[in-house]
Scaffold this motif. Structure first.
Motif: not given
Length: 488
Positions: A381-390
């Motif tokens: 996961p990335r800070w404020h940049d994680t897609a919903m499926t991820q």
């Protein structure tokens, strides 16, 4: 009413109040975990997916996020389950008749184990597939557009997937044990669900077998990146100068794009400048660290990691010897035994604390190894940049790892606390060859990863000490000299 009736009534009232108290405590614990997980997911989600012009997509993502929060709370509860049980047993041993800890009893611990088992099955089999299909659905062709149409399509897909999975599990159980497969058709809760969760837990234990040794080796490098190293091992001024030079060169290239024959990707250059600025700020913060943090924090952290890793490998080696000498060391379920009767560590409360620390350490190492492996690195996961499926994929993987943690810890002999509830009904836990080979494989993989990591670090330091890293590399693309030229 007679005295006997009053006694029966008082016993019923006491049982009722105990049940209500257990429900309140379980609800409060789960609500606390839910709030913590919601805060964590809020910091990792992509804000653009929840503030879109289409209200339908935003509503779907919000519902999926709540389901992911529930699943992550269950995963965190599964991580805390075994340590909480070990500490509770020691507290009951130390303070058996204390009035203020009467709420802490064996019934509450058994109930928590059963709740985690139930919610883990619910999340893995229904909630997470529903969340994924819900975010990917668009509604049936010809139906009215909206959230309700997407719910209908998701429910149909979920029913088909459930039938497929249950059919595959029933075929697998029929191959292993035909009698159990016939019984599972008549009793879903007693045979089918534990067997399905046993298969999922076995996959999680295998995943822990691969990720934990890799994570144990990676913990040293990850800790080294987070902490400030002594000046003998790290030259921050040189890194700051290099970062400043690179940032100045990129800024000059952005401000003066004079090369007409060279196509410059301005967006890529801006991203590189932002990354260098972030790196420079972090380096400046590390440079301002105190001498105590620099010269004492890093060595102590490395020493703690080394002690915990060596202690884990030593316990697994001792457990292997115990398995060879006496098969009574095999993990088993503890369905009827009550807590607070005997300590599950030969060192008493101190040994229980060591067991809890090792369990948490191995769980953190397994998560580090999971996200460091090349197969699951894209899920990081990335800070404020994680897609919903991820986010859904991360929650599923973390739940599989955490739900297998009690079985993993008991199989390796990290604790003698036997599994409670339906966790102790896994058939493969009683197989001597599986348990022995698992312990041997874990010890071998951990030793191999540690030796490879430390030898690579030693090689890098030796190359750096002798200045071999500054030697010019051979330039490719030039033809070799002919024999006549070499002779001249």
């Amino acid at each position: 009413m007679e005295a006997a009736d009053y006694e029966v009534l008082s016993v019923r009232e006491q049982l009722f109040h105990e049940r209500v108290r257990e429900c309140i405590i379980s609800t409060l614990l789960f609500a606390t975990l839910y709030i913590l997980c919601h805060i964590a997911l809020t910091h990792f989600k992509k804000p653009a997916e929840f503030t879109t012009v289409d209200d339908e997509d935003a509503t779907v993502n919000k519902i999926a996020l709540e389901l992911c929060t529930f699943t992550l709370a269950v995963a965190l509860g599964a991580v805390l389950l075994l340590p909480f049980s070990i500490i509770s047993n020691e507290v009951l041993l130390s303070l058996p008749r204390n009035y203020y800890i009467q709420w802490l009893n064996g019934s509450l611990i058994h109930g928590l184990w059963n709740f985690v088992f139930l919610f883990s099955n619910l999340s893995l089999i229904f909630l997470m597939p529903f969340a994924y299909f819900f975010t990917e659905s668009e509604g049936f062709t010809g139906s009215r557009k909206g959230v309700l149409g997407r719910v209908y399509e998701t429910v149909v897909m979920l029913i088909l997937l459930t039938l497929l999975v249950l059919g595959m599990v029933w075929v697998a159980s029929a191959i292993v044990d035909n009698k159990a497969s016939r019984e599972s058709l008549y009793d879903f809760w007693e045979y089918y669900l534990p067997y399905l969760y046993s298969c999922i837990s076995f996959l999680g234990v295998l995943l822990l077998l691969v990720c934990t040794p890799l994570g144990l080796a990676r913990m040293f490098s990850v800790t080294g990146k987070l902490l400030v190293k002594p000046r003998l091992l790290e030259d921050l001024e040189e890194q700051l100068h290099c970062s400043a030079f690179e940032e100045a060169a990129l800024t000059r290239r952005i401000c003066n794009p004079t090369s007409c024959w060279l196509h410059l990707d301005m967006e890529l250059l801006h991203r590189q400048v932002l990354a260098l600025q972030t790196q420079r700020v972090l380096l400046e913060k590390r440079q301002k660290a105190s001498a105590w943090q620099r010269n004492l924090g890093y060595p102590l952290a490395m020493l703690c990691l080394l002690v915990l890793t060596g202690l884990s490998v030593l316990i697994v080696a001792i457990h292997i010897l115990e398995l060879l000498i006496d098969e009574a060391a095999m993990p088993r379920g503890m369905q009827d035994a009550s807590l607070g009767q005997v300590s599950f560590s030969k060192l008493g409360s101190f040994g229980a604390v060591i067991q809890v620390v090792l369990i948490f350490y191995l769980m953190v190492s397994s998560v580090v190894g999971f996200y460091s492996s090349p197969f699951f690195r894209s899920l990081r996961p990335r800070w404020h940049d994680t897609a919903m499926t991820q986010i859904i994929g991360n929650c599923v993987c973390l739940l599989v790892l955490s739900s297998a943690l009690p079985v993993f810890s008991r199989t390796l002999g990290l604790t003698r606390f036997d599994l409670l509830g339906d966790f102790g009904r896994f058939n493969w836990l009683g197989n001597f060859y599986i348990v022995f080979l698992y312990n041997a494989a874990f010890a071998g993989l951990t030793t191999l990863c540690l030796v490879k990591t430390f030898t690579a670090a030693v090689r890098a330091e030796l190359i750096r000490a002798f200045g071999l890293d500054r030697l010019p590399l051979p330039v490719s693309g030039f033809p070799r000299a002919s024999r006549k030229t070499q002779h001249q």
